[in-house]
Design an enzyme around this catalytic site. Structure first.
Site, PDB file in Angstrom:
ATOM      1  N   ALA A  19      36.151 -30.855  34.171  1.00  0.00           N
ATOM      2  CA  ALA A  19      35.401 -31.236  35.437  1.00  0.00           C
ATOM      3  C   ALA A  19      34.197 -32.161  35.072  1.00  0.00           C
ATOM      4  O   ALA A  19      33.504 -32.556  35.866  1.00  0.00           O
ATOM      5  CB  ALA A  19      34.846 -29.944  36.139  1.00  0.00           C
ATOM      6  N   GLY A  20      33.963 -32.639  33.750  1.00  0.00           N
ATOM      7  CA  GLY A  20      32.824 -33.389  33.324  1.00  0.00           C
ATOM      8  C   GLY A  20      31.478 -32.857  33.911  1.00  0.00           C
ATOM      9  O   GLY A  20      30.680 -33.687  33.958  1.00  0.00           O
ATOM     10  N   ALA A  22      29.328 -31.504  31.595  1.00  0.00           N
ATOM     11  CA  ALA A  22      28.359 -31.155  30.440  1.00  0.00           C
ATOM     12  C   ALA A  22      27.787 -32.673  30.193  1.00  0.00           C
ATOM     13  O   ALA A  22      28.391 -33.380  29.519  1.00  0.00           O
ATOM     14  CB  ALA A  22      28.949 -30.772  29.204  1.00  0.00           C
ATOM     15  N   HIS A 137      26.354 -24.659  34.621  1.00  0.00           N
ATOM     16  CA  HIS A 137      27.790 -24.076  34.741  1.00  0.00           C
ATOM     17  C   HIS A 137      27.766 -22.942  33.292  1.00  0.00           C
ATOM     18  O   HIS A 137      28.488 -22.100  33.281  1.00  0.00           O
ATOM     19  CB  HIS A 137      28.863 -24.951  34.473  1.00  0.00           C
ATOM     20  CG  HIS A 137      28.905 -25.710  33.326  1.00  0.00           C
ATOM     21  ND1 HIS A 137      27.986 -26.758  32.804  1.00  0.00           N
ATOM     22  CD2 HIS A 137      29.977 -25.592  32.000  1.00  0.00           C
ATOM     23  CE1 HIS A 137      28.189 -27.354  31.982  1.00  0.00           C
ATOM     24  NE2 HIS A 137      29.286 -26.611  31.254  1.00  0.00           N
ATOM     25  N   GLU A 174      20.290 -22.469  23.051  1.00  0.00           N
ATOM     26  CA  GLU A 174      21.693 -22.768  23.082  1.00  0.00           C
ATOM     27  C   GLU A 174      22.441 -22.050  22.010  1.00  0.00           C
ATOM     28  O   GLU A 174      23.663 -22.435  21.738  1.00  0.00           O
ATOM     29  CB  GLU A 174      21.900 -24.353  22.838  1.00  0.00           C
ATOM     30  CG  GLU A 174      21.355 -25.353  23.957  1.00  0.00           C
ATOM     31  CD  GLU A 174      22.127 -25.363  25.186  1.00  0.00           C
ATOM     32  OE1 GLU A 174      23.182 -25.498  25.400  1.00  0.00           O
ATOM     33  OE2 GLU A 174      21.514 -25.125  26.521  1.00  0.00           O
ATOM     34  N   ARG A 212      18.754 -30.148  24.369  1.00  0.00           N
ATOM     35  CA  ARG A 212      18.868 -28.670  25.034  1.00  0.00           C
ATOM     36  C   ARG A 212      18.218 -27.635  24.445  1.00  0.00           C
ATOM     37  O   ARG A 212      18.031 -26.547  25.028  1.00  0.00           O
ATOM     38  CB  ARG A 212      20.332 -28.770  25.131  1.00  0.00           C
ATOM     39  CG  ARG A 212      21.131 -29.487  25.571  1.00  0.00           C
ATOM     40  CD  ARG A 212      22.718 -29.275  25.770  1.00  0.00           C
ATOM     41  NE  ARG A 212      23.459 -30.170  26.716  1.00  0.00           N
ATOM     42  CZ  ARG A 212      24.938 -29.833  26.630  1.00  0.00           C
ATOM     43  NH1 ARG A 212      25.467 -28.756  26.452  1.00  0.00           N
ATOM     44  NH2 ARG A 212      25.608 -30.786  27.249  1.00  0.00           N
ATOM     45  N   HIS A 248      24.616 -30.674  20.456  1.00  0.00           N
ATOM     46  CA  HIS A 248      24.153 -29.441  19.503  1.00  0.00           C
ATOM     47  C   HIS A 248      24.240 -30.001  18.093  1.00  0.00           C
ATOM     48  O   HIS A 248      25.007 -30.777  17.798  1.00  0.00           O
ATOM     49  CB  HIS A 248      25.400 -28.335  19.786  1.00  0.00           C
ATOM     50  CG  HIS A 248      24.980 -27.714  21.231  1.00  0.00           C
ATOM     51  ND1 HIS A 248      26.406 -27.346  21.560  1.00  0.00           N
ATOM     52  CD2 HIS A 248      23.833 -27.322  21.913  1.00  0.00           C
ATOM     53  CE1 HIS A 248      25.752 -26.772  23.144  1.00  0.00           C
ATOM     54  NE2 HIS A 248      24.474 -26.851  23.047  1.00  0.00           N
ATOM     55  N   ASP A 250      25.602 -28.495  15.677  1.00  0.00           N
ATOM     56  CA  ASP A 250      26.892 -28.167  15.045  1.00  0.00           C
ATOM     57  C   ASP A 250      27.889 -29.403  15.327  1.00  0.00           C
ATOM     58  O   ASP A 250      29.083 -29.356  14.960  1.00  0.00           O
ATOM     59  CB  ASP A 250      27.568 -27.171  15.379  1.00  0.00           C
ATOM     60  CG  ASP A 250      28.009 -26.673  16.955  1.00  0.00           C
ATOM     61  OD1 ASP A 250      27.940 -27.511  17.618  1.00  0.00           O
ATOM     62  OD2 ASP A 250      28.342 -25.668  17.323  1.00  0.00           O
ATOM     63  N   CYS A 370      32.861 -24.975  17.705  1.00  0.00           N
ATOM     64  CA  CYS A 370      32.265 -24.449  19.048  1.00  0.00           C
ATOM     65  C   CYS A 370      32.878 -23.113  19.434  1.00  0.00           C
ATOM     66  O   CYS A 370      32.256 -22.220  19.972  1.00  0.00           O
ATOM     67  CB  CYS A 370      32.730 -25.628  19.979  1.00  0.00           C
ATOM     68  SG  CYS A 370      31.744 -26.841  19.727  1.00  0.00           S
TER      69      CYS A 370
END
Length: 404
Positions: A19-20, A22, A137, A174, A212, A248, A250, A370
Site C-alpha cells: 500500500a506504500g 511507509a 500503520h 523504532e 524516526r 532504520h 539496520d 527486518c
C-alpha cells in the site's frame, strides 16, 4: 553457562500487501499498489527459518496480529458490523483502511528492544515494546505486540516487561532495528549500541525524510533496562543515509558478536563512534574486534539500500565461524556479489554466504534482518520461554504441505 542467540521471526499475515504506507522507505513507495502474494511471502519467511535450523541455530516466531484492525477503525468513527465498518472506511478513508489492513508487524526487528541478562544490573531480561510513533500503520501494533511478548516471554524471575515509552515525539522508538549488541561471544557481557536519527539537543537532521528514532528514547530504554553506562554507546545515524532511504540503522549496519558490518555513511560522526566502541571494547575483552566498513567506492549508498546488503543477518554457527544471510538481490547485483565474495575470502569471522529469497518482504522494504527479533538466552531462560513459539524441524516441515 552457555548463551544462545535465538531469532524470533515474524510470520507474514494473510493481509500482506503493498500500500506504500511507509514514507521514507523507498521500496515501499516504489512498489505501492503492485500485486502481493501473501502465501508466497509467508513461505519465503518460513524458508528463512528453515535455513536457521539447518545451520543448527535456535529459532522462534512471532505470529501476525489480527488484521484488519477493527478496534482502531471503531475508534476513528466507523460503526456497525465488521463488513459495514470495512465498507465505510473503504469509501470515506481508504488510506486509513489500508493502514488497518497492513501486515507490517511481520518486521519484528521493530517490535521491541530486548536486553540480555548478561548486560543488565539485575541479571534479568528486559523487554520494551516499541511505540512506533512515526508511522500510523505501525503505531497501532504496539498494544498487540506487547501482549504477544508477554505470552512468549511470561513474566517471571527471568523476564521483565516495561510499558512502551510515552507516546510523544520526543520518545519516538523504532525498536531493535536501531540497537546492536557487541560481545566476544553470545555468552559474554556486551556493549549495547543505540543508533538514533535525531535528538532535541541537535539541529543536524535529514532534510528529505523523517528521522524516526530519538536519542531520548534510546537513553530512556538504557535506563529502564539497567544497562551499565560504561558499556553503552549512543550514535547518531547519518542524515545522508536517512535521506537516501535508510529509515532504520539496520538498513546500513548490522553486527554479530565481535563484528560490525556497516557502510561508511551509516553514522554521522563515524571516527568518533569507532573510537568510542574500540575504547569500551578494550575495557571489556582482549578478543579481536572487527569493524568492517564498506566505502562508498566499494558499494555506493544507493546500491546498498537497493540490495539491502546491510539488512542481512550475520549468525555464528557451531564451529564459531559466521555466516552472512543475504537477500537474493545481493547475488543478482554484480558489484555487491563481488564485494561479498571478497569479504568472505578475507581475514574475518564471516566465511560463508547464503542468499535467501525474500522478494515479497523486500518489495516492501524488509530484508532478512527486518524479519527477526534477536534475543540472547541461556538454557535456563529458554526453558522459561513459551514453547509454542519455538520452532523445531518437525513443526517447520509442516510448511511443505502449503508449497506453491
Amino acid at each position: 553457562m552457555k548463551y544462545y542467540e535465538v531469532n524470533f521471526d515474524g510470520l507474514v499475515g494473510p493481509t500482506h500487501n503493498y500500500a506504500g504506507l511507509a514514507y521514507g522507505n523507498l521500496a515501499s513507495q516504489v512498489n505501492a499498489n503492485s500485486k502481493a502474494n501473501p502465501k508466497r511471502a509467508a513461505l519465503q519467511g518460513l524458508d528463512k527459518m528453515q535455513t536457521m535450523l539447518d545451520l543448527g541455530l535456535k529459532q522462534g516466531y512471532i505470529p501476525p496480529l489480527e488484521r484488519p484492525d477493527i478496534r482502531t477503525l471503531e475508534k476513528l468513527g466507523f460503526f456497525g458490523t465488521e463488513t459495514q465498518i470495512i465498507q465505510q472506511a473503504s469509501k470515506h478513508a481508504p488510506q486509513i483502511l489500508a493502514a488497518c489492513f497492513s501486515a507490517s508487524n511481520m518486521w519484528v526487528a521493530n517490535a521491541a528492544t530486548i536486553s540480555s541478562s548478561l548486560d543488565t544490573q539485575d541479571h534479568k531480561i528486559h523487554i520494551t515494546p516499541a511505540n512506533l510513533l512515526s508511522q500510523f500503520h505501525r503505531s497501532i501494533e504496539t498494544q498487540g505486540t506487547a501482549q504477544q511478548l508477554k505470552e512468549i516471554f511470561p513474566e517471571n524471575q527471568c523476564f521483565v516487561h516495561h510499558a512502551p515509552l510515552p507516546a510523544h515525539d520526543l520518545f519516538a522508538d523504532e525498536g531493535a532495528a536501531n540497537h546492536m549488541r557487541m560481545a566476544p561471544s553470545h555468552s559474554h557481557a556486551g556493549i549495547n549500541i543505540f543508533v538514533y536519527g535525531r535528538s532535541s539537543s541537535t539541529s543536524i537532521k535529514p532534510q528529505k525524510y523523517p528521522a524516526r528514532h530519538t536519542l531520548e528514547a534510546c537513553q530512556a530504554i538504557a535506563r529502564c533496562h539497567l544497562l551499565n553506562e560504561d558499556r553503552t554507546v549512543f550514535i547518531q545515524q547519518n542524515p545522508t543515509a536517512i535521506d537516501a532511504g535508510a529509515f532504520h540503522n539496520d538498513v546500513v549496519a548490522v553486527n554479530n558478536e565481535n563484528v560490525i558490518f556497516y557502510h561508511e555513511h551509516a553514522f554521522l560522526n563515524t571516527l568518533d563512534a569507532e573510537q568510542e566502541i574500540k575504547e569500551k571494547w578494550q575495557c571489556l575483552t582482549n578478543k579481536e574486534l572487527y569493524l568492517i566498513k564498506v566505502t562508498n567506492s566499494e558499494i555506493d549508498l544507493t546500491t546498498a539500500i537497493k540490495t539491502y546488503i546491510f539488512n542481512s543477518q550475520i549468525v555464528t554457527i557451531d564451529d564459531d565461524s559466521m555466516v552472512l544471510i543475504a537477500p537474493i538481490e545481493c547475488q543478482e547485483n554484480t558489484q555487491v556479489k563481488n564485494y561479498i565474495e571478497k569479504l568472505i575470502s578475507q581475514k574475518n569471522p564471516i566465511n560463508r554466504v547464503i542468499y535467501q529469497d525474500l522478494r515479497q518482504s523486500m518489495k516492501n522494504g524488509g530484508g532478512p534482518a527486518c524479519l527477526r527479533l534477536r534475543v540472547v538466552l541461556n538454557s535456563e531462560e529458554i526453558e522459561k520461554v513459551n514453547k509454542d513459539y519455538l520452532f523445531t524441524q518437525p513443526r517447520l516441515k509442516l510448511r511443505d504441505k502449503f508449497k506453491i
